[in-house]
Design an enzyme around this catalytic site. Structure first.
Site, PDB file in Angstrom:
ATOM      1  N   GLU A   1       0.797  -1.153  -0.089  1.00 45.27           N
ATOM      2  CA  GLU A   1       0.024   0.197   0.111  1.00 45.27           C
ATOM      3  C   GLU A   1       1.038   1.349   0.123  1.00 45.27           C
ATOM      4  O   GLU A   1       1.852   1.305   0.718  1.00 45.27           O
ATOM      5  CB  GLU A   1      -0.947   0.243   1.293  1.00 45.27           C
ATOM      6  CG  GLU A   1      -1.724   1.149   1.425  1.00 45.27           C
ATOM      7  CD  GLU A   1      -2.234   1.210   2.691  1.00 45.27           C
ATOM      8  OE1 GLU A   1      -3.134   2.024   3.100  1.00 45.27           O
ATOM      9  OE2 GLU A   1      -1.778   0.459   3.749  1.00 45.27           O
TER      10      GLU A   1
ATOM     11  N   LYS B   1      -9.924   2.024  -3.079  1.00 48.82           N
ATOM     12  CA  LYS B   1     -10.045   1.333  -1.956  1.00 48.82           C
ATOM     13  C   LYS B   1     -11.614   1.657  -1.565  1.00 48.82           C
ATOM     14  O   LYS B   1     -12.025   2.882  -1.849  1.00 48.82           O
ATOM     15  CB  LYS B   1      -9.227   1.927  -0.818  1.00 48.82           C
ATOM     16  CG  LYS B   1      -9.404   1.256   0.519  1.00 48.82           C
ATOM     17  CD  LYS B   1      -8.342   1.849   1.444  1.00 48.82           C
ATOM     18  CE  LYS B   1      -8.460   1.187   2.761  1.00 48.82           C
ATOM     19  NZ  LYS B   1      -7.544   1.659   3.781  1.00 48.82           N
TER      20      LYS B   1
ATOM     21  N   CYS C   1      -5.252  -2.730   2.612  1.00 55.87           N
ATOM     22  CA  CYS C   1      -4.939  -3.060   3.938  1.00 55.87           C
ATOM     23  C   CYS C   1      -6.238  -3.155   4.633  1.00 55.87           C
ATOM     24  O   CYS C   1      -6.786  -4.452   4.784  1.00 55.87           O
ATOM     25  CB  CYS C   1      -4.265  -1.785   4.474  1.00 55.87           C
ATOM     26  SG  CYS C   1      -3.647  -1.674   6.035  1.00 55.87           S
TER      27      CYS C   1
END
Length: 425
Positions: A242, A296, A349
């Protein structure tokens, strides 16, 4: 009357509750990779979380939750080390602990063992402020037991019969329930050949340097070095963590370099993307055919979004995220990438440890990218791997994980077969 907060028995019960996580954290710290050690210890210790949940009296329930919250999630406050609010770190830990104190008080309000059974199984559906890392089911990720609700219910029933029923016949029933919850297919290794030609990068970029513009040249050189190394190994895909490239890649000359290199090897990298005044935590897949982008979907509570009413949200965003015009935004839905005949879902994540990413996905393979430097050193990487392994087993997925400041690995959907890649010196 003794203060509930300092109830020694509640602290010991909390230690029982989290013991499997901490034992695996110790194994990780000493790089002990023999899977049978972890499986044996987890199989013995994970049921203790149920026993602690079952045996805690109601007047100690708040204290149990307080200590569990502090022991499992103290690391959430460590990100404040990289802000102007370092002095708030102890307060944040206490606030987290208080939230879980209230939650456990409600979950353990009735001492009836069958109510406790239902509340234990239901606890993984309760997400304070959208934070969904309290999944007691995941404590069994590396155990010999299956991880579906029915099987864990059998283990909890076994704890009831073995701990509260004195007659021998109830003990026999308890043992039979444990046998019924065993995963007899768990020791079969899954076929990981399809992901065997993927290079997972473990980086060691300190958080205090990651967004320092003077360090950007070193980051770019390290990325190019890793790509060339993967090419020399004849890998077909290299995966970076990330925000491995910590500024908006679309607006950087470095993007052209990655496009050129992707003629010989596909490159999946975590970075940032801007659109108008919106900022996205994104993954870019460079290949000789195209560049694919996924933003995301599930933002980290309090790290990327404020899960609070608007009248509180706006001033807190201004206080903690600064005066910047840009604020994190999320994509409306998950995306899958296709590379030749290989399809996978990229996750960044926090969303990699969320049930919605897996429950309705046709993809068999998931690639998670994380930056764990925010929380290093702590138990966070171990807890993260425990959750990822739970979703791998629960939904029969292969999960690849590339991380900054923790181990990268491939997780098998079966109990055995994980492959760990230690951080390079």
């Amino acid at each position: 009357m003794r203060l509930l907060l300092f109830n020694q028995n509640a602290f010991l019960l909390a230690c029982m509750f989290v013991s499997s996580v901490y034992v695996n954290a110790v194994l990780d710290a000493y790089a002990i990779e023999n899977p049978y050690i972890s499986i044996t210890l987890t199989s013995l210790l994970a049921p203790l979380s149920m026993l602690a949940f079952l045996k805690t009296p109601r007047n100690s329930a708040f204290a149990l939750g307080f200590f569990v919250g502090a022991l499992l999630f103290y690391w959430c406050a460590l990100s404040f080390r990289y802000s102007d609010f370092t002095y708030l770190l102890p307060l944040i830990i206490v606030l987290i602990a208080l939230v879980y104190g209230v939650l456990f008080y409600l979950l353990l309000y009735f001492e009836n063992p069958y109510f406790r059974l239902l509340s234990f199984l239901g606890s993984s559906f309760i997400h304070p402020f959208g934070f969904d890392w309290l999944v007691p089911d995941s404590f069994f990720s590396y155990s010999v037991f299956r991880v579906d609700k029915l099987s864990l219910g059998l283990v909890f029933l076994a704890c009831i019969f073995l701990s509260t029923k004195p007659l021998k016949k109830y003990r026999i029933i308890g043992v039979l329930l444990l046998l019924g919850a065993l995963d007899f297919n768990g020791f079969k290794t899954s076929d990981l050949k399809k992901v065997g030609n993927i290079e997972l990068v473990s980086t060691k970029t300190p958080q205090d340097l990651k967004f320092d513009s003077s360090y950007l040249n070193d980051i770019e050189n390290n990325i190019l070095k890793e790509i060339k190394l993967a090419q020399s190994k004849q890998k077909t895909l290299i995966v970076f963590p990330e925000t491995a490239y910590p500024i908006a890649l679309e607006n950087s000359p470095f993007k052209a370099k990655l496009e050129d290199l992707s003629d010989n090897i596909a490159i999946l990298i975590g970075t940032l993307r801007t659109q108008g005044y919106n900022l996205y935590n994104s993954s870019f897949l460079f290949s000789k055919e195209s560049v694919q982008i996924a933003d995301k979907v599930i933002l980290a509570p309090f790290g990327e979004t404020m899960p609070l009413p608007e009248f509180l949200q706006k001033p807190l965003e201004k206080l903690f995220f600064g005066e910047s015009t840009y604020l994190y935004r999320n994509a409306p839905h998950f995306s899958d990438f296709t590379l030749d005949d290989f399809t996978f879902r990229p996750l960044i994540c926090y969303e990699g440890t969320s049930k919605p990413a897996y429950s309705n996905s046709p993809s068999k393979i998931f690639i998670v990218m994380s930056n764990n430097a925010w929380f290093s050193p702590s138990i966070e990487p171990t807890l993260q791997r425990t959750l990822l392994k739970y979703y791998a087993r629960r939904y029969d997925k292969i999960i690849l994980h590339s991380a900054n400041f923790s181990t990268s690995y491939i997780l098998s959907p079966s109990l055995l077969g994980d492959i760990l890649f230690r951080k390079r010196s």
